[in-house]
Each structure stands twice: as C-alpha cells, then as structure tokens.
Design a protein around this motif. Structure first.
Motif, PDB file in Angstrom:
ATOM      1  N   LEU A 260      52.392  37.790  38.428  1.00  0.00           N
ATOM      2  CA  LEU A 260      52.747  36.585  39.185  1.00  0.00           C
ATOM      3  C   LEU A 260      52.011  36.602  40.510  1.00  0.00           C
ATOM      4  N   GLY A 261      51.193  35.564  40.778  1.00  0.00           N
ATOM      5  CA  GLY A 261      50.472  35.533  42.032  1.00  0.00           C
ATOM      6  C   GLY A 261      49.656  34.276  42.178  1.00  0.00           C
ATOM      7  N   PRO A 262      49.171  33.997  43.390  1.00  0.00           N
ATOM      8  CA  PRO A 262      48.379  32.785  43.640  1.00  0.00           C
ATOM      9  C   PRO A 262      47.033  32.850  42.961  1.00  0.00           C
ATOM     10  N   VAL A 265      43.495  35.898  42.925  1.00  0.00           N
ATOM     11  CA  VAL A 265      43.824  37.242  43.402  1.00  0.00           C
ATOM     12  C   VAL A 265      43.422  38.319  42.397  1.00  0.00           C
ATOM     13  N   GLY A 266      42.978  37.922  41.202  1.00  0.00           N
ATOM     14  CA  GLY A 266      42.513  38.899  40.233  1.00  0.00           C
ATOM     15  C   GLY A 266      43.431  39.120  39.050  1.00  0.00           C
ATOM     16  N   LYS A 267      44.333  38.168  38.778  1.00  0.00           N
ATOM     17  CA  LYS A 267      45.264  38.357  37.656  1.00  0.00           C
ATOM     18  C   LYS A 267      44.523  38.441  36.332  1.00  0.00           C
ATOM     19  N   THR A 268      43.559  37.538  36.118  1.00  0.00           N
ATOM     20  CA  THR A 268      42.817  37.546  34.857  1.00  0.00           C
ATOM     21  C   THR A 268      41.980  38.809  34.717  1.00  0.00           C
ATOM     22  N   MET A 269      41.345  39.246  35.794  1.00  0.00           N
ATOM     23  CA  MET A 269      40.556  40.479  35.738  1.00  0.00           C
ATOM     24  C   MET A 269      41.448  41.677  35.439  1.00  0.00           C
ATOM     25  N   LEU A 270      42.616  41.715  36.028  1.00  0.00           N
ATOM     26  CA  LEU A 270      43.550  42.805  35.754  1.00  0.00           C
ATOM     27  C   LEU A 270      43.941  42.821  34.275  1.00  0.00           C
ATOM     28  N   ALA A 271      44.235  41.632  33.740  1.00  0.00           N
ATOM     29  CA  ALA A 271      44.645  41.551  32.340  1.00  0.00           C
ATOM     30  C   ALA A 271      43.526  42.014  31.415  1.00  0.00           C
ATOM     31  N   ARG A 272      42.302  41.581  31.683  1.00  0.00           N
ATOM     32  CA  ARG A 272      41.192  41.951  30.810  1.00  0.00           C
ATOM     33  C   ARG A 272      40.834  43.430  30.939  1.00  0.00           C
ATOM     34  N   SER A 273      41.082  44.002  32.091  1.00  0.00           N
ATOM     35  CA  SER A 273      40.761  45.422  32.273  1.00  0.00           C
ATOM     36  C   SER A 273      41.764  46.337  31.582  1.00  0.00           C
ATOM     37  N   MET A 274      42.926  45.826  31.219  1.00  0.00           N
ATOM     38  CA  MET A 274      43.954  46.668  30.616  1.00  0.00           C
ATOM     39  C   MET A 274      43.521  47.215  29.265  1.00  0.00           C
ATOM     40  N   LEU A 346      51.030  30.826  32.044  1.00  0.00           N
ATOM     41  CA  LEU A 346      52.125  30.889  31.075  1.00  0.00           C
ATOM     42  C   LEU A 346      53.033  29.660  31.095  1.00  0.00           C
ATOM     43  N   PRO A 347      53.434  29.134  32.259  1.00  0.00           N
ATOM     44  CA  PRO A 347      54.335  27.964  32.223  1.00  0.00           C
ATOM     45  C   PRO A 347      53.699  26.698  31.661  1.00  0.00           C
ATOM     46  N   ALA A 386      50.185  35.790  32.719  1.00  0.00           N
ATOM     47  CA  ALA A 386      49.908  35.533  34.134  1.00  0.00           C
ATOM     48  C   ALA A 386      50.358  34.128  34.467  1.00  0.00           C
ATOM     49  N   MET A 387      50.801  33.931  35.705  1.00  0.00           N
ATOM     50  CA  MET A 387      51.242  32.616  36.142  1.00  0.00           C
ATOM     51  C   MET A 387      51.157  32.516  37.654  1.00  0.00           C
ATOM     52  N   ASN A 388      51.067  31.280  38.140  1.00  0.00           N
ATOM     53  CA  ASN A 388      51.145  31.008  39.564  1.00  0.00           C
ATOM     54  C   ASN A 388      52.609  30.960  39.988  1.00  0.00           C
ATOM     55  N   PRO A 389      52.902  31.190  41.257  1.00  0.00           N
ATOM     56  CA  PRO A 389      54.302  31.168  41.692  1.00  0.00           C
ATOM     57  C   PRO A 389      54.884  29.767  41.828  1.00  0.00           C
ATOM     58  N   CYS A 390      54.037  28.739  41.874  1.00  0.00           N
ATOM     59  CA  CYS A 390      54.517  27.367  42.059  1.00  0.00           C
ATOM     60  C   CYS A 390      53.435  26.413  41.574  1.00  0.00           C
ATOM     61  N   PRO A 391      53.707  25.106  41.534  1.00  0.00           N
ATOM     62  CA  PRO A 391      52.677  24.166  41.063  1.00  0.00           C
ATOM     63  C   PRO A 391      51.384  24.212  41.864  1.00  0.00           C
TER      64      PRO A 391
END
Length: 544
Positions: A260-262, A265-274, A346-347, A386-391
């Motif tokens: 969860l983050g704006p 910030v690297g959410k997609t990179m983190l997911a792909r690196s897993m 995700l939402p 992964a998702m943003n915290p708000c719209p």
C-alpha cells in the motif's frame, strides 16, 4: 442397386439417409475390387481429450457394417463437440489418401464414456486408427497397448496438439506403457518419466508402427536449455527496508502480501523482484507448471526452469482470472500455479472477480461447476497485490497533499471486502524514499549482495520448514500443525490476546499471525516462536 433407382416409400427413406450421410461428412469412395461383405468387427483404441489442465481418457470404439452402396456413412456418438464432429471429414480423407479407404457401408464411432462431453482435435488419430482396424486394414490387438493423440490433416499429416504432459500423465496412471503423438506433442510428453513416447509426422508412419513393419523411434525430452526468467533485481529499489523485509517473509513462508503506497514509490518493482527471492522449482513442480501452461496452449518448448509470473490488467474478466468459459479454459490463477500472481491497482478490479479469489487463496485450487461440466483446476499461487491509499494516491504522503475527502478515502478502501483482506497475511505501507536514498551512492558492497543475502535467508527458512513439515509452506499450516510447530506461550500468548482485544482480530487473522510468526522464527533459525516473532507479525499486518 443405387438408392436413386428405388421407388416408393422405401426409396424415399433411402434417399433421405443418403442426403443425411452426405451432410454428415461422408464421401463417395469406390469399393475395392473383389471386396467381400465381411462380418461386423468391433475395435477399441485408447485416446484422450483435454479437460482443463488434465487429460481424460477416451475409448474410441468402431463398428463397420458393409452394405451394397457407394456411400460411406459415418456416425459419431458419445457427446462430441463441433470440432470432433468435423473430424469425420479429416479422418475419411486421410484414410483414403493413404490407401485405407473404407468400403461402402456404415461406420459407427462411439466415444466412451458416453455421458462425458468430448472436445478438441486430439481424437483424430485414434479415430482414424480405429476406423482402419474396424474395416480390416489393421489388427485391432496391436492398438490396445498405447495411447494415441494427434490432429490429422486431410493428407494424413499429423499436427501437434496441446496437453502432451497431461496425456502422458493419464496414460501412465492408466497403466498404458506407451504414447504415440505428433512430434511437438511427443517432445512435451517425453518430459514425464516412466512412459515410452513415440513421435510420428504422418499417419502412414503410425500405421507402419502398429503393423510391425517399421517401429517408431522413442522420443526423448528436449535439452534443458531454456534460460531462467530473470525478474527485476531487488537492489534496483532504493530504500524500502520494511517492504523488502516483508517480501522476504512472504517468499520464505508463501504468505500473500499487499503493498500500500502512493504512485511511484516502487510497488511494482518490489513485486516483480520477489520472483528472485523464491527457490527454483523442483522436478515435480516443473512438471505441474509446464502441464498448466501446455493445457492453455503456452508450452515453452520443454520443462520450465523458473516459476511463472502473471500480472493481469485490472480490466480482466471473471473467466480470464479464475477460468471457465465454454471450453473450460484455465484462468490467470491457474497459469500462475507454482509462481506469483501480481494484481496491481487492486481496488480497480471488479468486485466479483476479487471475491472469487477467496477459496483459491486457502485451498490452492478452484472448482468450476457449470450446467454441462464440473472441473477442478490447480491454483496454488503466491498473491502479491498493490494499491494506492486513496483515489488521488497521495493520502499520507509526506510531501504531496491529498485531495480526497475522508469519505472518498473510505469508499475507495471499501472496494476490498474484509473477508478478502483477512486472507492476506502481510499488509505493508510503502513510503516514498528520501532524496538521499533515491540519488545517493549504492549501499556498501556489490550490487548483488543485498538481494543475494535476502534470497539465501528466504530459501534457508523454506528448507527448515520443509525438513519439519514436508512440502507445505507455513502459509498452509492447519490448526493442528500450528499447535505442534507454532504454539503461543507466555509473553507471546499475552501479546496475542491483547491484539485480539484491541484490534478485533478474527479467528482466521489470529491463525495467520501465528503462521507469519513461524516464518519469522524460521528466518532467524529459532525452534519456537516468541513475543518478538509475534510482534513482527503484527507489525507486518498493518491495516490498509
């Protein structure tokens, strides 16, 4: 006497039968010179058709009734689909092209078991061989010890079909010693040990093989030269120590994780690196993964060497993600079997699509039931979301103000139901990296040491779990297993009781915390779980 010369009611019925025969795909073939109207012969040949990611054995039965007519009538029973019904034209043309033309009469092909729908082109070859044996061209006894699959061209050429591994598995389980298939399909089937696989390019080669004139050479698995799929390096993500620790825990224990983050910030990179933190699949897993890909027409040319990574768009339909449709096509969760399923934004996925993930997340499979069929597909995947915290995406951002009202934020997060979130063990907030972390020098040591250190830790923790509880990951431990290998005692029990009272945790959430704590203890090499392990599990289960 030709049916067109018959008069009266009997002649009309004969003409109607002839018209039906022509519309059913029959063709006019002259009777062989000197042919004798022999007795009726019944022959059986083993075939298979795909059902999801598995192959279902089909017994092709043929019975030929000679008659004083020029028309060869073909009747196919046993719930064939349109592709199977159309095969009568391919089969008859291929037989005639190879000197195996049928006498005038009626050929009855039955596909057993009769109550199960048959689909696909894999039955062309066994139907052709069965027809040839029923008319005396082949010895039916020579066809009883092998499984035959393959699509026929009208000239007798064999075309590859998907599901070679599934067909080989079905043949081995049925006790059939060999499989005969087109070359591409045979190369795939040869990856399964314990069964002899023969490859053929043409119907004539198969006929020569079963007649004993020329034996087909055994096919061997292709060389294991597929390069492993390399994901994004974890060292390319600057900062984010908490997120990297969470990914290590998720990889070590097989726990679903939500980032969860704006934006940016690297959410997609983190997911792909897993993907690089997971251990390579063993032989059994490679066969399972390859079987799922092959059934969907995505065979990679040999056994896969790395785990799949699937990242469907948020507009993906229910059938696209879960599976289904008229032909029971595997969905993304089955294509991700044994690997990672990344759901970004995700939402934004449709509500019914997300809710359908509940059962597969717990059971590792999905049961699809429709009016005409019922099928269970494998779906043991590791969910990374992964998702943003708000719209607007900037709620809680340290530097960019959020433009959303509190009600808008609440509505946005309410798109994810509590039952679904309850099944996600790790929920981590990802904050923007600082300016120094973003453009500063790389961490001390070579660029690969940090990632390699985390990967070694995750794989060592998995090995400890495997030595203790077998192939099951910590994320799939049941209540009895937790009492044995992750009992809460002393201060840890008090912390767990306090968390239940303060945060209102469900029974599923309590057991999830114990599973995560067991993984944290494995990462540290601890035999039991303590307060520190449960505290970290609580910290990694933040509220979205």
């Amino acid at each position: 006497m030709c049916v067109s010369h018959l008069g009266g009611e009997h002649g009309a019925r004969a003409r109607r039968r002839q018209a039906r025969s022509i519309s059913d795909g029959g063709f006019r073939s002259p009777r062989a010179p000197g042919a004798v109207q022999g007795s009726v012969k019944a022959v059986r040949v083993h075939g298979a058709c795909l059902a999801g990611v598995a192959a279902q054995l089909v017994t092709v039965e043929a019975r030929f009734e000679p008659a004083d007519r020029q028309q060869t009538e073909v009747l196919i029973t046993g719930l064939p689909d349109a592709v199977v019904r159309e095969s009568r034209g391919r089969v008859l043309s291929a037989l005639k092209e190879n000197g195996l033309g049928l006498l005038g009469g009626r050929l009855h092909l039955n596909l057993a078991p009769a109550a199960r729908r048959k689909s696909g082109e894999t039955l062309d070859l066994p139907m052709a061989l069965c027809a040839a044996a029923a008319t005396g061209h082949l010895d039916g006894r020579a066809l009883s010890t092998a499984l035959f699959v393959g699509e026929l061209g009208i000239d007798g050429r064999l075309h590859g079909v998907p599901g070679g591994l599934a067909a080989a598995t079905a043949a081995r389980e049925a006790g059939l010693p060999s499989l005969v298939a087109p070359t591409a399909t045979a190369c795939e089937a040869a990856c399964l040990p314990g069964i002899e696989v023969c490859a053929a390019e043409h119907l004539a080669q198969v006929v020569a093989h079963v007649s004993g004139r020329r034996t087909l050479a055994a096919c061997h698995a292709p060389a294991d030269e597929l390069p492993p799929v390399a994901g994004t390096s974890l060292d390319e993500v600057r900062g984010q120590p908490t997120a990297k620790r969470a990914l290590t825990v998720a990889a070590a224990g097989g726990h679903p994780i939500l980032l969860l983050g704006p934006p940016g910030v690297g959410k997609t990179m983190l997911a792909r690196s897993m993907l690089r933190l997971l251990p390579p699949p063993d032989l059994e897993e490679r066969i399972e993964i390859t079987r799922c890909l092959s059934a969907a027409g995505r065979w990679p040319g040999g056994l896969v060497r790395s785990r799949p990574f699937r990242a469907p768009h948020h507009t993906t339909s229910y059938a696209g993600l879960i599976g289904g449709g008229q032909q029971a096509t595997p969905g993304e969760i089955t294509l991700a079997h044994g690997g990672l399923l990344f759901l970004d934004e995700l939402p934004e996925f449709r509500r019914e699509v997300l809710e359908a993930l509940r059962e597969p997340l717990e059971s590792g499979s999905v049961l699809l039931a429709r009016a005409r069929w019922r099928m269970e597909l494998p779906a043991r995947f590791l969910l990374v979301a992964a998702m943003n915290p708000c719209p607007c995406g900037h709620h809680g951002h340290p530097r960019v103000p959020c433009a959303c009202s509190a009600a808008a934020v609440a509505r946005y997060r309410a798109r994810l139901s509590r039952p679904l979130l309850d099944r996600i063990d790790l929920r981590v907030s990802v904050t923007p990296p600082s300016f120094e972390e973003l453009i500063g020098p790389a961490p001390t040591g070579s660029a690969s040491q940090a990632e390699e250190h985390l990967a070694r830790g995750a794989r060592a923790a998995r090995e400890r779990a495997r030595a203790r509880q077998g192939a099951r990951t910590n994320a799939r431990l049941g209540t009895t297993d937790l009492e044995r290998w992750a009992p809460a005692r002393g201060e840890g029990l008090e912390l767990l009781r306090e968390a239940v009272e303060v945060r209102g945790l469900s029974a599923r959430a309590v057991q999830s915390l114990r599973r995560v704590a067991r993984t944290v203890a494995d990462l540290e090499g601890s035999e039991g779980i303590g307060r520190a392990h449960l505290a970290e599990a609580l910290a990694l289960r933040g509220a979205p």
